[in-house]
Design a protein around this motif. Structure first.
Motif, PDB file in Angstrom:
ATOM      1  N   UNK A 179      23.164  41.984  41.786  1.00  0.00           N
ATOM      2  CA  UNK A 179      23.226  41.257  40.501  1.00  0.00           C
ATOM      3  C   UNK A 179      23.347  42.204  39.318  1.00  0.00           C
ATOM      4  N   UNK A 180      22.547  43.270  39.344  1.00  0.00           N
ATOM      5  CA  UNK A 180      22.529  44.211  38.210  1.00  0.00           C
ATOM      6  C   UNK A 180      23.906  44.813  37.987  1.00  0.00           C
ATOM      7  N   UNK A 181      24.550  45.238  39.069  1.00  0.00           N
ATOM      8  CA  UNK A 181      25.874  45.868  38.959  1.00  0.00           C
ATOM      9  C   UNK A 181      26.908  44.839  38.494  1.00  0.00           C
ATOM     10  N   UNK A 182      26.767  43.614  38.974  1.00  0.00           N
ATOM     11  CA  UNK A 182      27.702  42.551  38.554  1.00  0.00           C
ATOM     12  C   UNK A 182      27.655  42.370  37.029  1.00  0.00           C
ATOM     13  N   UNK A 183      26.435  42.390  36.472  1.00  0.00           N
ATOM     14  CA  UNK A 183      26.307  42.239  35.016  1.00  0.00           C
ATOM     15  C   UNK A 183      26.880  43.446  34.279  1.00  0.00           C
ATOM     16  N   UNK A 184      26.788  44.631  34.910  1.00  0.00           N
ATOM     17  CA  UNK A 184      27.397  45.826  34.289  1.00  0.00           C
ATOM     18  C   UNK A 184      28.912  45.656  34.176  1.00  0.00           C
ATOM     19  N   UNK A 185      29.515  45.098  35.214  1.00  0.00           N
ATOM     20  CA  UNK A 185      30.968  44.878  35.176  1.00  0.00           C
ATOM     21  C   UNK A 185      31.307  43.835  34.104  1.00  0.00           C
ATOM     22  N   UNK A 200      41.924  40.746  25.810  1.00  0.00           N
ATOM     23  CA  UNK A 200      41.253  39.538  26.305  1.00  0.00           C
ATOM     24  C   UNK A 200      42.127  38.819  27.329  1.00  0.00           C
ATOM     25  N   UNK A 201      43.432  38.773  27.079  1.00  0.00           N
ATOM     26  CA  UNK A 201      44.342  38.109  28.023  1.00  0.00           C
ATOM     27  C   UNK A 201      44.316  38.783  29.395  1.00  0.00           C
ATOM     28  N   UNK A 202      44.327  40.118  29.389  1.00  0.00           N
ATOM     29  CA  UNK A 202      44.272  40.841  30.667  1.00  0.00           C
ATOM     30  C   UNK A 202      42.977  40.506  31.409  1.00  0.00           C
ATOM     31  N   UNK A 203      41.848  40.509  30.671  1.00  0.00           N
ATOM     32  CA  UNK A 203      40.551  40.228  31.299  1.00  0.00           C
ATOM     33  C   UNK A 203      40.488  38.779  31.800  1.00  0.00           C
ATOM     34  N   UNK A 204      41.055  37.857  31.004  1.00  0.00           N
ATOM     35  CA  UNK A 204      41.052  36.440  31.398  1.00  0.00           C
ATOM     36  C   UNK A 204      41.908  36.245  32.652  1.00  0.00           C
ATOM     37  N   UNK A 205      43.077  36.882  32.678  1.00  0.00           N
ATOM     38  CA  UNK A 205      43.984  36.742  33.836  1.00  0.00           C
ATOM     39  C   UNK A 205      43.396  37.354  35.104  1.00  0.00           C
ATOM     40  N   UNK A 206      42.451  38.303  34.932  1.00  0.00           N
ATOM     41  CA  UNK A 206      41.829  38.919  36.117  1.00  0.00           C
ATOM     42  C   UNK A 206      40.864  37.946  36.801  1.00  0.00           C
ATOM     43  N   UNK A 207      40.486  36.887  36.072  1.00  0.00           N
ATOM     44  CA  UNK A 207      39.551  35.908  36.633  1.00  0.00           C
ATOM     45  C   UNK A 207      38.092  36.263  36.394  1.00  0.00           C
ATOM     46  N   UNK A 208      37.830  37.447  35.823  1.00  0.00           N
ATOM     47  CA  UNK A 208      36.436  37.886  35.680  1.00  0.00           C
ATOM     48  C   UNK A 208      35.708  37.162  34.551  1.00  0.00           C
TER      49      UNK A 208
END
Length: 504
Positions: A179-185, A200-208
């Motif tokens: 969980x901790x590492x997931x929040x770091x990402x 933002x578009x790149x991050x949104x398209x990554x699904x994250x």
């Protein structure tokens, strides 16, 4: 000095430098200017120092890291990546965290150089290992990795490499660590998204981002509390707010606040959700946010009226944020007697609550009462005066009593309240009419420490810079305040002494 450094480096290169000499070298390189270091360094020197990192001796590793930090800073980033790529790669796998941090910070330097960044972007193994470092046990290593990856994403090519290549899979794989590492990402993704609409578009398209939002609106109350902080950071940018609105996220957060009534665990996440709207109101429009999401204002008032110190603290902070601009002040004024009653409670808390909550109340009061000179219309001055009188039956005495207590934080908090109202004519008249108040302001002996002296000086400066002060205070007091301002915050009056024969 440069010759001595070179001699020590030569001995290190030949593996003839004992630990004492490495310690001496660590001190010597700090004293030599970067240009002199650059002129004398060779690949052999640097290679040897990196080789000395491979021993199992923490003190030697620590000395070499300090020396390399200084030497690498003196070198051109293009040179570092072209000649020391292999050493950097090994450094990322080193068991000692200080070596990893040294290596990652060098990558951070390299990607800030337009000529050198291409070399990094063409080193997928290096980038993959930096991504893996986000999953490291030590938070310092993870933070350095996040910082470097965030810098890489500042360019179009960097965004392409991180989000349109196999590195995206590496990013998702490291998230699965815990969980901790997931929040770091998620933290990294929000940091990158905040740079521009394109990022933002790149991050949104990554699904994250969708994954982050899914956790925010999921059933785990502790996860909600963590995720809302990240979403609040995203809302600080116009393109971030637009994205959240378009995706219906703001409406979802509002609905969760509505549903919190029936959730016995809402105390875990509600403060964060209310803070989200408070921040949104300030960067957007307080009136629009409060009209569109009435549950937000209602919840702030409920929390402020409760008996839970945690909830009261969050509500007071939010009111301070909301009332930090004129539009927010006017929104609060429209609630009429309810807000005035609330101010009385806040005044009571400022006097009687535990210290931390008292400080938060004082800061909120300062924010609510401050008006810049250009905002001082008759209506707004009447409003701040009525708010001030709602805080207590004798508000000036209330804050004066707090400012005389032997706790520097509270003392400064009360002085900040006086500073907030110091440029408003009604407050100046109150100060003048309060016996001994002006003498208290110009009395330097009551300020025991630097923070208090600075806070008092800000109060004097706010008074002197007001257009109405000379007329209201009169010439005598005005000149004393000007003298205080001219002498500075730390002025000490010289005391002349006369030697008496026979005295000890």
């Amino acid at each position: 000095m440069a010759e001595a450094v070179v001699e020590l480096l030569e001995r290190a290169a030949r593996r003839e430098a004992p630990l004492e000499e490495l310690r001496a070298l660590r001190l010597a390189v700090q004293a030599v200017p970067p240009a002199a270091l650059r002129a004398r360094l060779s690949d052999d020197h640097l290679g040897a120092l990196f080789a000395l990192l491979s021993v199992n001796d923490r003190e030697q590793v620590s000395a070499c890291v300090s020396i390399l930090e200084r030497l690498l800073q003196a070198l051109d980033p293009v040179y570092v990546i072209q000649n020391l790529r292999e050493e950097l790669q090994k450094g990322l796998f080193h068991p000692d965290d200080s070596v990893k941090i040294l290596t990652i910070s060098q990558v951070g330097r390299i990607v800030e150089n337009s000529d050198a960044i291409t070399e990094i972007l063409n080193s997928p193994e290096l980038l993959q290992q930096i991504i893996n470092c986000i999953g490291g046990e030590k938070i310092a290593v993870a933070k350095e990795a996040i910082k470097s990856l965030s810098r890489i994403a500042q360019t179009q090519d960097g965004l392409e490499v991180l989000f349109v290549s196999s590195l995206l899979s590496d990013l998702k794989n490291v998230m699965a660590t815990n969980d901790v590492v997931r929040y770091r990402v998620y933290e990294l993704i929000v940091e990158i998204s905040s740079v521009s609409a394109d990022s933002l578009n790149y991050c949104a398209n990554s699904g994250l981002i969708s994954e982050l939002i899914g956790e925010l609106t999921g059933d785990d109350v502790l996860v909600r509390a963590t995720c809302i902080e990240m979403v609040t950071s995203l809302a600080h940018t116009p393109h971030g707010r637009q994205y959240l609105a378009q995706q219906g996220i703001i409406d979802k957060i509002s609905n969760i606040i509505v549903g919190a009534e029936s959730d016995p665990f809402s105390g875990f996440y509600l403060p964060g959700f209310v803070k989200f709207f408070g921040n949104l109101a300030v960067v957007d429009s307080p009136q629009q946010i409060c009209e569109r999401y009435p549950v937000f204002m209602e919840k702030v008032f409920e929390m402020a009226e409760s008996h839970d110190p945690t909830m009261i603290g969050v509500a007071v902070d939010t009111l301070g944020i909301l009332g930090s601009n004129v539009e927010g002040k006017q929104v609060l004024q429209k609630t009429r007697s309810r807000f005035k009653n609330l101010l009385n409670r806040i005044g009571h808390q400022a006097k009687n609550a535990p210290t931390e909550l008292r400080l938060r109340c004082l800061d909120a009061i300062s924010s609510l009462l401050y008006l810049s000179p250009e905002q001082q219309t008759e209506d707004l001055l009447r409003m701040t005066e009525s708010w001030f009188t709602s805080l207590s039956s004798q508000p000036l005495e209330l804050f004066r009593s707090i400012s005389t207590q032997p706790f520097p934080d509270l003392h400064c908090g009360a002085l900040r309240v006086f500073t907030a109202i110091a440029n408003q004519p009604w407050a100046q008249k109150l100060m003048l009419d309060s016996p001994g108040f002006v003498e208290y302001i110009v009395d330097r002996s009551v300020e025991p420490d630097k923070a208090s002296k600075d806070a008092k000086y800000e109060l004097v400066k706010a008074l002197v810079n007001s257009k109405t002060i000379a007329e209201i205070f009169g010439n005598q007091y005005y000149l004393r305040l000007r003298a205080y301002l001219r002498e500075g915050p730390y002025y000490v009056k010289a005391v002349s002494t006369t030697a008496v024969e026979g005295a000890e």
